[in-house]
Design a protein around this motif. Sequence first.
Motif, PDB file in Angstrom:
ATOM      1  N   VAL A  15       0.837  -1.121  -0.102  1.00  0.00           N
ATOM      2  CA  VAL A  15      -0.060  -0.069  -0.080  1.00  0.00           C
ATOM      3  C   VAL A  15       0.837   1.060  -0.015  1.00  0.00           C
ATOM      4  N   THR A  16       0.968   2.086  -1.053  1.00  0.00           N
ATOM      5  CA  THR A  16       1.554   3.239  -1.165  1.00  0.00           C
ATOM      6  C   THR A  16       0.630   4.492  -1.426  1.00  0.00           C
ATOM      7  N   MET A  17       0.905   5.376  -0.446  1.00  0.00           N
ATOM      8  CA  MET A  17       0.374   6.801  -0.352  1.00  0.00           C
ATOM      9  C   MET A  17       1.420   7.616   0.145  1.00  0.00           C
ATOM     10  N   MET A  18       1.503   8.840  -0.894  1.00  0.00           N
ATOM     11  CA  MET A  18       2.382   9.721  -0.240  1.00  0.00           C
ATOM     12  C   MET A  18       1.380  10.686   0.223  1.00  0.00           C
ATOM     13  N   SER A  19       1.616  10.741   1.574  1.00  0.00           N
ATOM     14  CA  SER A  19       0.631  11.655   2.278  1.00  0.00           C
ATOM     15  C   SER A  19       0.882  13.130   2.428  1.00  0.00           C
ATOM     16  N   SER A  20       2.599  13.387   2.200  1.00  0.00           N
ATOM     17  CA  SER A  20       3.015  14.800   2.243  1.00  0.00           C
ATOM     18  C   SER A  20       4.223  14.996   1.367  1.00  0.00           C
ATOM     19  N   SER A  21       4.316  16.239   1.266  1.00  0.00           N
ATOM     20  CA  SER A  21       5.735  16.312   0.679  1.00  0.00           C
ATOM     21  C   SER A  21       7.070  16.001   1.587  1.00  0.00           C
ATOM     22  N   VAL A  22       6.663  16.190   2.862  1.00  0.00           N
ATOM     23  CA  VAL A  22       7.630  15.852   3.939  1.00  0.00           C
ATOM     24  C   VAL A  22       8.162  14.595   3.651  1.00  0.00           C
ATOM     25  N   LEU A  23       7.159  13.644   3.655  1.00  0.00           N
ATOM     26  CA  LEU A  23       7.386  12.227   3.451  1.00  0.00           C
ATOM     27  C   LEU A  23       8.526  11.993   2.150  1.00  0.00           C
ATOM     28  N   HIS A  24       7.811  12.535   1.261  1.00  0.00           N
ATOM     29  CA  HIS A  24       8.482  12.758   0.185  1.00  0.00           C
ATOM     30  C   HIS A  24       9.957  12.881   0.164  1.00  0.00           C
ATOM     31  N   ASN A  25      10.160  13.985   0.652  1.00  0.00           N
ATOM     32  CA  ASN A  25      11.539  14.559   0.843  1.00  0.00           C
ATOM     33  C   ASN A  25      12.218  13.892   1.734  1.00  0.00           C
ATOM     34  N   ILE A  30      15.988   8.165   4.991  1.00  0.00           N
ATOM     35  CA  ILE A  30      16.002   7.458   6.319  1.00  0.00           C
ATOM     36  C   ILE A  30      16.500   5.820   5.987  1.00  0.00           C
ATOM     37  N   ALA A  31      17.219   5.447   6.782  1.00  0.00           N
ATOM     38  CA  ALA A  31      17.909   4.419   6.756  1.00  0.00           C
ATOM     39  C   ALA A  31      17.001   3.263   6.468  1.00  0.00           C
ATOM     40  N   ARG A  32      17.428   2.156   5.602  1.00  0.00           N
ATOM     41  CA  ARG A  32      16.859   0.915   5.130  1.00  0.00           C
ATOM     42  C   ARG A  32      16.921   0.066   6.508  1.00  0.00           C
ATOM     43  N   GLY A  33      16.046  -0.828   6.476  1.00  0.00           N
ATOM     44  CA  GLY A  33      16.278  -2.190   7.420  1.00  0.00           C
ATOM     45  C   GLY A  33      15.377  -2.171   8.135  1.00  0.00           C
ATOM     46  N   VAL A  34      14.145  -1.469   7.998  1.00  0.00           N
ATOM     47  CA  VAL A  34      12.825  -1.598   8.651  1.00  0.00           C
ATOM     48  C   VAL A  34      11.742  -1.826   7.652  1.00  0.00           C
ATOM     49  N   GLY A  35      11.092  -2.730   7.507  1.00  0.00           N
ATOM     50  CA  GLY A  35      10.191  -2.984   6.595  1.00  0.00           C
ATOM     51  C   GLY A  35       8.890  -2.363   6.936  1.00  0.00           C
ATOM     52  N   ARG A  36       8.297  -1.623   6.069  1.00  0.00           N
ATOM     53  CA  ARG A  36       7.010  -1.063   6.438  1.00  0.00           C
ATOM     54  C   ARG A  36       5.965  -1.447   5.504  1.00  0.00           C
ATOM     55  N   LEU A  37       4.667  -1.706   5.825  1.00  0.00           N
ATOM     56  CA  LEU A  37       3.607  -2.117   5.444  1.00  0.00           C
ATOM     57  C   LEU A  37       3.100  -0.865   4.443  1.00  0.00           C
ATOM     58  N   THR A  38       3.102   0.090   4.789  1.00  0.00           N
ATOM     59  CA  THR A  38       2.636   1.505   4.056  1.00  0.00           C
ATOM     60  C   THR A  38       3.273   2.609   4.189  1.00  0.00           C
ATOM     61  N   ASP A  39       2.953   3.617   3.040  1.00  0.00           N
ATOM     62  CA  ASP A  39       3.477   5.006   3.423  1.00  0.00           C
ATOM     63  C   ASP A  39       2.824   5.758   4.244  1.00  0.00           C
ATOM     64  N   LEU A  40       1.593   5.476   4.556  1.00  0.00           N
ATOM     65  CA  LEU A  40       0.855   6.354   5.447  1.00  0.00           C
ATOM     66  C   LEU A  40       1.568   7.054   6.450  1.00  0.00           C
ATOM     67  N   VAL A  41       1.236   8.357   6.818  1.00  0.00           N
ATOM     68  CA  VAL A  41       1.926   8.990   8.100  1.00  0.00           C
ATOM     69  C   VAL A  41       0.788   8.919   8.992  1.00  0.00           C
ATOM     70  N   PHE A  42       1.235   8.615   9.994  1.00  0.00           N
ATOM     71  CA  PHE A  42       0.471   8.415  11.375  1.00  0.00           C
ATOM     72  C   PHE A  42       0.548   9.772  12.146  1.00  0.00           C
ATOM     73  N   THR A  43      -0.469  10.359  12.516  1.00  0.00           N
ATOM     74  CA  THR A  43      -0.369  11.695  13.656  1.00  0.00           C
ATOM     75  C   THR A  43      -0.769  11.601  14.899  1.00  0.00           C
ATOM     76  N   SER A  44      -1.779  10.532  14.946  1.00  0.00           N
ATOM     77  CA  SER A  44      -2.092  10.394  16.409  1.00  0.00           C
ATOM     78  C   SER A  44      -2.625   8.908  16.440  1.00  0.00           C
ATOM     79  N   GLY A  45      -3.029   8.477  17.941  1.00  0.00           N
ATOM     80  CA  GLY A  45      -3.592   7.130  18.113  1.00  0.00           C
ATOM     81  C   GLY A  45      -4.437   7.244  19.251  1.00  0.00           C
ATOM     82  N   GLN A  46      -5.450   6.475  19.576  1.00  0.00           N
ATOM     83  CA  GLN A  46      -6.425   6.654  20.592  1.00  0.00           C
ATOM     84  C   GLN A  46      -7.026   4.950  20.689  1.00  0.00           C
ATOM     85  N   GLY A  47      -6.570   4.376  21.997  1.00  0.00           N
ATOM     86  CA  GLY A  47      -7.043   3.080  21.963  1.00  0.00           C
ATOM     87  C   GLY A  47      -6.282   2.086  20.980  1.00  0.00           C
TER      88      GLY A  47
END
Length: 171
Positions: A15-25, A30-47
Amino acid sequence: NIRNLSTASNTNQRVTMMSSSVLHNAKPHIARGVGRLTDLVFTSGQGSYVQTTCGKTLLDFTTGIGVVNTGHAHPRVVAAAKEQLDRIVHSQVNIGYHDKMLELTEMLLPNLPKGMDTIFYGTTGAEAVENSVKMARAFTGKHAVVVFRGGYHGRTFGTMAMTTSSRIYRQ
């Protein structure tokens, strides 16, 4: 209130979503070595839910992969963290003792298995794994280590040698 629940029917689908120019830049730096499921950018969480910069609320099936088993921003955890931050932010265990570590030691000692009387405080799971191996070798006098195929143990040199869950962790 779930507005959107994202699931992947094919595990190879990324799943690829470029959520912001900040992510794109920032992403190329950011060093490789961590697999990520998505390019979503999380801002907060509750529960058990997280919010993204796209305005979506998603069910987080991992809630921090075991480290946030009370859910994101649990009120009692947040209150305890704020209370501690008001007292001292970081009291390194290899510099000196701190009161909470000593209180926890007193609570844990009566619950240790018979014959055990020592507690190791570390800062990461990889540090715990490596020190467990070191202690097991000292106790048994043996040097071989058995690991399970598909296991993840960390990203330090010692734990990478034991990790077989994905080649990306060795890159």
